[in-house]
Write a protein that holds these residues in place. Structure first.
Motif, PDB file in Angstrom:
ATOM      1  N   GLN A 139       0.809  -1.225   0.000  1.00 58.26           N
ATOM      2  CA  GLN A 139       0.000   0.000   0.000  1.00 58.26           C
ATOM      3  C   GLN A 139       0.840   1.272   0.000  1.00 58.26           C
ATOM      4  O   GLN A 139       0.320   2.352  -0.201  1.00 58.26           O
ATOM      5  N   VAL A 154       2.138   1.503  -6.560  1.00 57.73           N
ATOM      6  CA  VAL A 154       2.025   0.702  -7.770  1.00 57.73           C
ATOM      7  C   VAL A 154       0.548   0.396  -8.043  1.00 57.73           C
ATOM      8  O   VAL A 154      -0.258   0.345  -7.131  1.00 57.73           O
ATOM      9  N   PHE A 164     -12.281   3.230  -5.294  1.00 58.81           N
ATOM     10  CA  PHE A 164     -11.767   2.656  -4.042  1.00 58.81           C
ATOM     11  C   PHE A 164     -10.487   3.335  -3.530  1.00 58.81           C
ATOM     12  O   PHE A 164     -10.428   3.807  -2.400  1.00 58.81           O
ATOM     13  N   GLY A 165      -9.478   3.384  -4.391  1.00 62.55           N
ATOM     14  CA  GLY A 165      -8.188   3.946  -3.975  1.00 62.55           C
ATOM     15  C   GLY A 165      -8.308   5.400  -3.549  1.00 62.55           C
ATOM     16  O   GLY A 165      -7.598   5.864  -2.652  1.00 62.55           O
ATOM     17  N   SER A 199     -11.161   6.862  -2.350  1.00 61.29           N
ATOM     18  CA  SER A 199     -11.944   7.023  -1.116  1.00 61.29           C
ATOM     19  C   SER A 199     -11.136   6.572   0.096  1.00 61.29           C
ATOM     20  O   SER A 199     -11.303   7.100   1.181  1.00 61.29           O
ATOM     21  N   ILE A 200     -10.222   5.602  -0.122  1.00 60.29           N
ATOM     22  CA  ILE A 200      -9.290   5.224   0.942  1.00 60.29           C
ATOM     23  C   ILE A 200      -8.446   6.433   1.359  1.00 60.29           C
ATOM     24  O   ILE A 200      -8.125   6.617   2.523  1.00 60.29           O
ATOM     25  N   ARG A 201      -8.122   7.263   0.389  1.00 56.32           N
ATOM     26  CA  ARG A 201      -7.277   8.441   0.654  1.00 56.32           C
ATOM     27  C   ARG A 201      -8.103   9.657   1.095  1.00 56.32           C
ATOM     28  O   ARG A 201      -7.570  10.759   1.194  1.00 56.32           O
ATOM     29  N   HIS A 202      -9.411   9.441   1.312  1.00 58.26           N
ATOM     30  CA  HIS A 202     -10.312  10.499   1.780  1.00 58.26           C
ATOM     31  C   HIS A 202     -10.245  11.750   0.908  1.00 58.26           C
ATOM     32  O   HIS A 202     -10.192  12.870   1.405  1.00 58.26           O
ATOM     33  N   ARG A 206      -9.371   1.113 -12.179  1.00 67.89           N
ATOM     34  CA  ARG A 206      -9.219   1.163 -10.723  1.00 67.89           C
ATOM     35  C   ARG A 206      -7.758   1.350 -10.335  1.00 67.89           C
ATOM     36  O   ARG A 206      -7.430   2.126  -9.443  1.00 67.89           O
ATOM     37  N   ALA A 207      -6.877   0.632 -11.056  1.00 71.25           N
ATOM     38  CA  ALA A 207      -5.451   0.746 -10.762  1.00 71.25           C
ATOM     39  C   ALA A 207      -4.912   2.120 -11.166  1.00 71.25           C
ATOM     40  O   ALA A 207      -4.066   2.687 -10.489  1.00 71.25           O
ATOM     41  N   VAL A 241      -5.425   5.844  -8.824  1.00 74.55           N
ATOM     42  CA  VAL A 241      -4.560   6.396  -7.778  1.00 74.55           C
ATOM     43  C   VAL A 241      -3.258   6.946  -8.358  1.00 74.55           C
ATOM     44  O   VAL A 241      -2.331   7.262  -7.622  1.00 74.55           O
TER      45      VAL A 241
END
Lengths: 263, 327
Positions: free
Chosen positions: B72, B76, B97-98, B100-103, B145-146, B149
């Motif tokens: 994480q 990558v 996803f990536g 929203s994980i990072r707000h 998705r990849a 980020v």
């Protein structure tokens, strides 16, 4: 022809083993109407028994949920020495009689043992009190959450979690956002089963509780004790209450049961 | 260098998946890790991503020491062969996803997801679940998705391996175009030499946990470092104990210096090309000629001809235990 024969055998078998006894209990309970039932279930002894069952089953379910998920993840996701032993030991509570479990707990945590004595001296007695009953109930219901969750964990595989990791998710975020939602159905199913098992436990609890009326008496112990004291109304009423809770749990679990190819 | 792998070894029990592997991957390139299955290429990709820990050696990404970093924190993007779609989320939420994980702010996420869905042509599928998509669509979703980020490097593990031939061909061309648009350093694993040659700027050939050769598709095809690389990258045949590409075998009707006598055992017309099966000094071999050449020479089975191999690779470089793939 054989199909009807098989159905007939299954029905008769179920009728004698399950439907008739449950039916008789229901009939006996309500044979004089609802009045005596309500009265029997609202005595302070009965209310206390329900409260004890709720506390013991509540703790046991919470413990088993946390432990069950952790153990399932450990078994499915990790390879370590002793993994197969752990896998086998988890099923032990199904094989061992609950009465034996109760006796074993007394041997370890009883007032006269070093562990039990030490804890008792510090105002935390295990045997003949709630903590021992929680331990006994947790033990007998232990495999249910693990066995419900593990196959689903196996099936969903590790790749979604790894994908989440490369996208920046921490271990905790992976668990809450990926793993937990994926096993939700199976976990709920396991929890309901564990709850039903915990509510109905008799043998292990009977041994470790000391059956002190108004203190360590659960509903199952209450049923037994009332029946022996010829208070059949109370015994039947409480038994019916247990049956109703169990049936409702099973109906809920039917809806929660993980279906193949779920989304 | 965007990715630097130095002296990496990795074993799974008794099996040495990687043995002292060193690779440098330049920024902005599109590199293929090519080799037979079990050759260590996926393991190398997973080591770069941090999904596997190397036993020895180190990994650097964009100049940052990454060997001890968890996945994480490596920056990558990873795309799995079987998509690894988040099944309980819609396409939109998968791609988000990536972020929203990072707000990130909601509006920013919405815009970025919209852009990416347009990039991978999935904008009308935003509210579907992965199970409602085809394999190719799922893989494009996984790619979006990849990319969401903005990874420093994009790693694809047999990205088209689970797709049928037609979709695979389309996605290959599409990946090439996408890379020309996005320019992110990309490494993809494949066991399909045609895929590697068609898509990649540079190919790293791996087998038996070792790097066999690194170079552009042309270099590898024209100057293979070993018999293994030569036979993995294209068809080969053996004439007089030497490996040669079938299209580099010249068929002559009269003997000349270096030519060997041969007997034609079969002539197969495959559209424009013609496959000529031969018997050279008692050993089977074959040549690939154009239809024009075959007609001009009037080749037919039973004819006695001469063969002159060009650009042969002498077999001295072949090391023991290397077996060319069955194909």
């Amino acid at each position: 022809m054989t199909r009807w024969g098989l159905r007939g055998v299954a029905l008769v078998y179920l009728a004698f083993l399950l439907m008739m006894p449950v039916g008789v209990i229901l009939w006996r309970t309500f044979q004089h109407g609802f009045g005596p039932v309500t009265d029997a279930l609202t005595t302070s002894q009965a209310v206390h028994a329900f409260r004890v069952t709720a506390i013991v089953a509540g703790f046991a379910v919470v413990l088993n949920t946390v432990f069950g998920v952790a153990a399932a993840i450990l078994l499915v996701r990790h390879r370590f020495p002793g993994r197969r032993i752990l896998d086998a030991v988890i099923d032990l509570p199904i094989a061992v009689s609950p009465v034996v479990v109760g006796l074993a707990l007394i041997l370890v945590y009883g007032r006269n043992t070093s562990v039990g004595g030490w804890l008792g001296d510090r105002g935390f007695p295990i045997i003949f009190s709630i903590p021992g009953m929680v331990i006994a109930t947790t033990f007998v219901a232990l495999p249910l959450v693990v066995r419900a969750v593990a196959p689903v964990l196996e099936e969903i595989g590790e790749e979604q979690e790894q994908a989440a990791a490369t996208l920046g998710a921490s271990t905790f975020q992976r668990f809450t956002r990926i793993t937990l939602p994926s096993i939700r159905g199976a976990l709920a199913y396991g929890v309901v089963l564990a709850l039903a098992r915990s509510l109905g436990e008799y043998g292990a609890v009977a041994v470790v509780s000391g059956r002190v009326v108004g203190q360590t008496q659960t509903v199952t112990l209450f049923v037994q004790e009332r029946y022996q004291n010829f208070d059949q109304t109370a015994a039947y009423a409480a038994a019916t209450a247990l049956v109703v809770v169990a049936v409702v749990s099973l109906i809920i679990s039917r809806f929660l049961r993980p279906r193949g190819g779920e989304r | 260098m965007s990715i630097l792998v130095q002296n990496v070894s990795k074993s799974f029990g008794d099996f040495a998946a990687l043995h002292d592997v060193s690779v440098e991957i330049p920024s902005g390139s599109l590199t293929a890790l090519l080799g037979p299955s079990g050759g260590g290429k996926s393991t190398l990709l997973r080591v770069i991503a941090g999904l596997e820990q190397p036993d020895t050696g180190r990994v650097e990404i964009e100049g940052v020491e990454a060997t001890a970093l968890p996945p994480q924190r490596r920056g990558v993007g990873f795309v799995f062969q079987h998509y690894a779609a988040f099944k309980h989320m819609t396409v939109e939420r998968n791609v988000a996803f990536g972020l929203s994980i990072r707000h990130k702010p909601k509006e920013e996420i919405r815009q970025r997801v919209q852009e990416l869905l347009e990039l991978v042509h999935l904008e009308q599928f935003a509210h579907r679940y992965p199970s409602q998509l085809s394999g190719g669509q799922r893989q494009r979703m996984a790619l979006a998705r990849a990319l969401a980020v903005e990874p420093k490097v994009l790693l694809l593990d047999e990205p088209f391996g689970a797709l049928d031939a037609q979709v695979r061909k389309e996605l290959r061309a599409w990946l090439r175009r996408l890379h020309d648009q996005v320019h992110v350093t990309t490494v993809f694993v494949t066991h399909d030499q045609e895929e590697a040659m068609e898509v990649a700027d540079e190919i790293v050939v791996m087998a038996g946990g070792e790097v066999k050769q690194i170079g552009s598709p042309d270099e590898l095809y024209e100057r293979p470092a070993s018999e293994f690389v030569m036979s993995f990258l294209g068809p080969v045949t053996k004439i007089g104990g030497e490996l040669v590409r079938p299209h580099d075998v010249e068929i002559l009707t009269a003997g000349t210096a270096g030519a060997r006598p041969a007997l034609i055992s079969r002539v197969t017309r495959l559209g424009f090309e013609v496959r000529v099966d031969l018997e050279v000094e008692g050993e089977p071999a074959w040549a690939q000629v154009t239809r024009g050449t075959a007609d001009h020479l009037g080749l037919k089975s039973g004819d006695r001809v001469w063969v002159l191999p060009h650009k042969v690779r002498t077999s001295v470089a072949a090391s023991v235990g290397e077996t060319p793939p069955a194909s």
